[in-house]
Structures are given as structure tokens and as C-alpha cells.
Design a protein around this motif. Sequence first.
Motif, PDB file in Angstrom:
ATOM      1  N   ASP A  50      -8.648  -3.313   1.972  1.00 27.61           N
ATOM      2  CA  ASP A  50      -9.512  -4.371   2.504  1.00 27.61           C
ATOM      3  C   ASP A  50      -8.687  -5.483   3.144  1.00 27.61           C
ATOM      4  O   ASP A  50      -9.056  -6.023   4.194  1.00 27.61           O
ATOM      5  N   GLY A  51      -7.564  -5.826   2.539  1.00 22.06           N
ATOM      6  CA  GLY A  51      -6.690  -6.846   3.103  1.00 22.06           C
ATOM      7  C   GLY A  51      -6.120  -6.427   4.446  1.00 22.06           C
ATOM      8  O   GLY A  51      -6.104  -7.208   5.406  1.00 22.06           O
ATOM      9  N   LEU A  52      -5.666  -5.176   4.525  1.00 25.48           N
ATOM     10  CA  LEU A  52      -5.138  -4.653   5.786  1.00 25.48           C
ATOM     11  C   LEU A  52      -6.225  -4.612   6.855  1.00 25.48           C
ATOM     12  O   LEU A  52      -5.984  -4.920   8.018  1.00 25.48           O
ATOM     13  N   TYR A  53      -7.442  -4.253   6.436  1.00 26.69           N
ATOM     14  CA  TYR A  53      -8.577  -4.209   7.361  1.00 26.69           C
ATOM     15  C   TYR A  53      -8.844  -5.608   7.920  1.00 26.69           C
ATOM     16  O   TYR A  53      -9.062  -5.767   9.122  1.00 26.69           O
ATOM     17  N   SER A  54      -8.813  -6.614   7.059  1.00 27.69           N
ATOM     18  CA  SER A  54      -9.041  -7.990   7.506  1.00 27.69           C
ATOM     19  C   SER A  54      -7.991  -8.422   8.510  1.00 27.69           C
ATOM     20  O   SER A  54      -8.310  -9.036   9.535  1.00 27.69           O
ATOM     21  N   VAL A  55      -6.742  -8.116   8.221  1.00 26.07           N
ATOM     22  CA  VAL A  55      -5.663  -8.475   9.145  1.00 26.07           C
ATOM     23  C   VAL A  55      -5.858  -7.752  10.481  1.00 26.07           C
ATOM     24  O   VAL A  55      -5.741  -8.355  11.549  1.00 26.07           O
ATOM     25  N   LEU A 106       0.841  -1.203   0.000  1.00 24.85           N
ATOM     26  CA  LEU A 106       0.000   0.000   0.000  1.00 24.85           C
ATOM     27  C   LEU A 106       0.869   1.244   0.000  1.00 24.85           C
ATOM     28  O   LEU A 106       0.578   2.218  -0.703  1.00 24.85           O
ATOM     29  N   SER A 107       1.959   1.207   0.739  1.00 28.65           N
ATOM     30  CA  SER A 107       2.873   2.343   0.787  1.00 28.65           C
ATOM     31  C   SER A 107       3.476   2.610  -0.588  1.00 28.65           C
ATOM     32  O   SER A 107       3.575   3.762  -1.027  1.00 28.65           O
ATOM     33  N   GLU A 108       3.870   1.549  -1.295  1.00 33.93           N
ATOM     34  CA  GLU A 108       4.448   1.711  -2.636  1.00 33.93           C
ATOM     35  C   GLU A 108       3.396   2.251  -3.611  1.00 33.93           C
ATOM     36  O   GLU A 108       3.696   3.114  -4.445  1.00 33.93           O
ATOM     37  N   LEU A 109       2.172   1.755  -3.494  1.00 29.76           N
ATOM     38  CA  LEU A 109       1.094   2.252  -4.366  1.00 29.76           C
ATOM     39  C   LEU A 109       0.814   3.724  -4.096  1.00 29.76           C
ATOM     40  O   LEU A 109       0.599   4.513  -5.022  1.00 29.76           O
ATOM     41  N   THR A 110       0.839   4.098  -2.825  1.00 26.72           N
ATOM     42  CA  THR A 110       0.615   5.501  -2.456  1.00 26.72           C
ATOM     43  C   THR A 110       1.736   6.386  -2.995  1.00 26.72           C
ATOM     44  O   THR A 110       1.481   7.473  -3.531  1.00 26.72           O
ATOM     45  N   ASP A 111       2.974   5.927  -2.857  1.00 23.06           N
ATOM     46  CA  ASP A 111       4.115   6.680  -3.398  1.00 23.06           C
ATOM     47  C   ASP A 111       3.968   6.867  -4.911  1.00 23.06           C
ATOM     48  O   ASP A 111       4.228   7.951  -5.444  1.00 23.06           O
ATOM     49  N   VAL A 116      -4.509   5.504 -11.845  1.00 18.21           N
ATOM     50  CA  VAL A 116      -4.881   5.410 -10.421  1.00 18.21           C
ATOM     51  C   VAL A 116      -5.945   4.332 -10.219  1.00 18.21           C
ATOM     52  O   VAL A 116      -5.876   3.550  -9.266  1.00 18.21           O
ATOM     53  N   ALA A 117      -6.909   4.248 -11.130  1.00 14.20           N
ATOM     54  CA  ALA A 117      -7.953   3.225 -11.025  1.00 14.20           C
ATOM     55  C   ALA A 117      -7.360   1.820 -11.126  1.00 14.20           C
ATOM     56  O   ALA A 117      -7.848   0.884 -10.494  1.00 14.20           O
ATOM     57  N   SER A 118      -6.300   1.683 -11.929  1.00 18.67           N
ATOM     58  CA  SER A 118      -5.698   0.358 -12.107  1.00 18.67           C
ATOM     59  C   SER A 118      -4.843  -0.073 -10.909  1.00 18.67           C
ATOM     60  O   SER A 118      -4.477  -1.236 -10.794  1.00 18.67           O
ATOM     61  N   LEU A 119      -4.528   0.849 -10.025  1.00 21.90           N
ATOM     62  CA  LEU A 119      -3.680   0.513  -8.875  1.00 21.90           C
ATOM     63  C   LEU A 119      -4.398  -0.406  -7.885  1.00 21.90           C
ATOM     64  O   LEU A 119      -3.760  -1.166  -7.166  1.00 21.90           O
ATOM     65  N   ASP A 120      -5.705  -0.329  -7.815  1.00 24.96           N
ATOM     66  CA  ASP A 120      -6.527  -1.181  -6.952  1.00 24.96           C
ATOM     67  C   ASP A 120      -6.070  -1.128  -5.490  1.00 24.96           C
ATOM     68  O   ASP A 120      -5.805  -2.152  -4.866  1.00 24.96           O
ATOM     69  N   LYS A 121      -5.979   0.093  -4.970  1.00 26.99           N
ATOM     70  CA  LYS A 121      -5.613   0.270  -3.569  1.00 26.99           C
ATOM     71  C   LYS A 121      -6.697  -0.277  -2.643  1.00 26.99           C
ATOM     72  O   LYS A 121      -6.411  -0.685  -1.517  1.00 26.99           O
ATOM     73  N   HIS A 172      -2.819   7.962  14.913  1.00 26.19           N
ATOM     74  CA  HIS A 172      -3.133   6.550  15.092  1.00 26.19           C
ATOM     75  C   HIS A 172      -4.216   6.150  14.125  1.00 26.19           C
ATOM     76  O   HIS A 172      -5.182   6.882  13.929  1.00 26.19           O
ATOM     77  N   ALA A 173      -4.083   5.000  13.514  1.00 29.78           N
ATOM     78  CA  ALA A 173      -5.133   4.465  12.671  1.00 29.78           C
ATOM     79  C   ALA A 173      -6.109   3.704  13.549  1.00 29.78           C
ATOM     80  O   ALA A 173      -5.729   3.136  14.566  1.00 29.78           O
ATOM     81  N   GLN A 174      -7.378   3.735  13.173  1.00 28.97           N
ATOM     82  CA  GLN A 174      -8.416   2.999  13.913  1.00 28.97           C
ATOM     83  C   GLN A 174      -9.110   2.043  12.973  1.00 28.97           C
ATOM     84  O   GLN A 174      -9.263   2.320  11.785  1.00 28.97           O
ATOM     85  N   VAL A 175      -9.555   0.927  13.513  1.00 26.38           N
ATOM     86  CA  VAL A 175     -10.320  -0.031  12.743  1.00 26.38           C
ATOM     87  C   VAL A 175     -11.771   0.127  13.143  1.00 26.38           C
ATOM     88  O   VAL A 175     -12.111   0.025  14.309  1.00 26.38           O
ATOM     89  N   LYS A 176     -12.617   0.434  12.180  1.00 27.83           N
ATOM     90  CA  LYS A 176     -14.046   0.624  12.484  1.00 27.83           C
ATOM     91  C   LYS A 176     -14.878  -0.250  11.572  1.00 27.83           C
ATOM     92  O   LYS A 176     -14.523  -0.583  10.510  1.00 27.83           O
TER      93      LYS A 176
END
Length: 161
Positions: A42-47, A4-9, A32-37, A157-161
Motif C-alpha cells: 500500500d505504501g509503494l502504491y501511494s508513492v 518489501l524485497s527483504e520481506l519477500t526474500d 507470513v501473516a506477521s510480515l504485513d507485506k 513492468h509493474a503497473q499502477v491500477k
Amino acid sequence: MPTLSELTDFEIKLKKMLEDEQIDTQTFEDTVASLDKNAKIDGLYSVATNIQETIDILTARIKMNQERVKSEKKSLERLLNYVAFVMEKAGVKELRTHTSLFTIRRSVAVEIDPETSRIPDEFINVKETKTPDKAKLKALINTGGKVKGVTVIERTHAQVK
């Protein structure tokens, strides 16, 4: 597979290229649409939710085990009180087998009833602790004051909601 960091960069670089007119708006949007961030997010959210669920389960187990330890300590105390009662009743100082040994230990303690006791000051130990008042320090610094060795820092801080 990029993080995600590389995609954001990469997206930041694309924005810079768009601002510098090295690419057009359509190319920017398509790329940007093809990056599929979203899949990464969603993967990070699941983890994160799985980790939080594990923490909740472990916390519940800790509480359950603490309650069990407390219960077992009470059981042991009742058992040892029973053995001491039997030994005193029999007038023996120890119960011994080839593998086991119970002995009676006598001790003397001072018991103080907090409801009825007013102990003279000469028999009172006073403990003094000093701790910084962070709320007051923060208020002072936010109004422009300064205290050597004290800074207010902002955390994210990031929060999971």
C-alpha cells in the motif's frame, strides 16, 4: 524497518523451510501473516500514484507553457511587423534611443506552393533513411529464424491500477 524485497526474500526462505519440513504449516502461516507485506505494498502504491499525479501535472504544465510560448512568439512577430511597417512608412533604416535599437533586415527566400508546384527532379533533394523493421524481425525470430545482432528480449513492468 525491512523493505518489501527483504520481506519477500524472508518469505521465500520460510517456504523452503516448510518444504524441508523444518517448520510446520501453522508456524509458516503465522509468520507470513506477521510480515504485513500489505502495508508495504500500500505504501509503494501511494508513492507510485503520487509520482504519476506529479507527472500528469507537469505534462499539463508543459503543454500549457508550449501553447503560451507559441502565443508569445505570435505576439512578438506582430509587434516586429508593426515596427517594420512604421519604419518603412517613415523611410528610416533604424530606430535608436539610448537603450533601444530597431533595424530592418532584408532577406530573400524561395516560397513553394505545394498545391500547384511540380518541381523538376533536378531541383529535388532526396533523403534516404534506413530503419530496422522490428515487427518483421520479431516475427522471424519467433518462428525460429535468426539475424545476427538481433535478439528478442522479454521485459517485465509493474503497473499502477
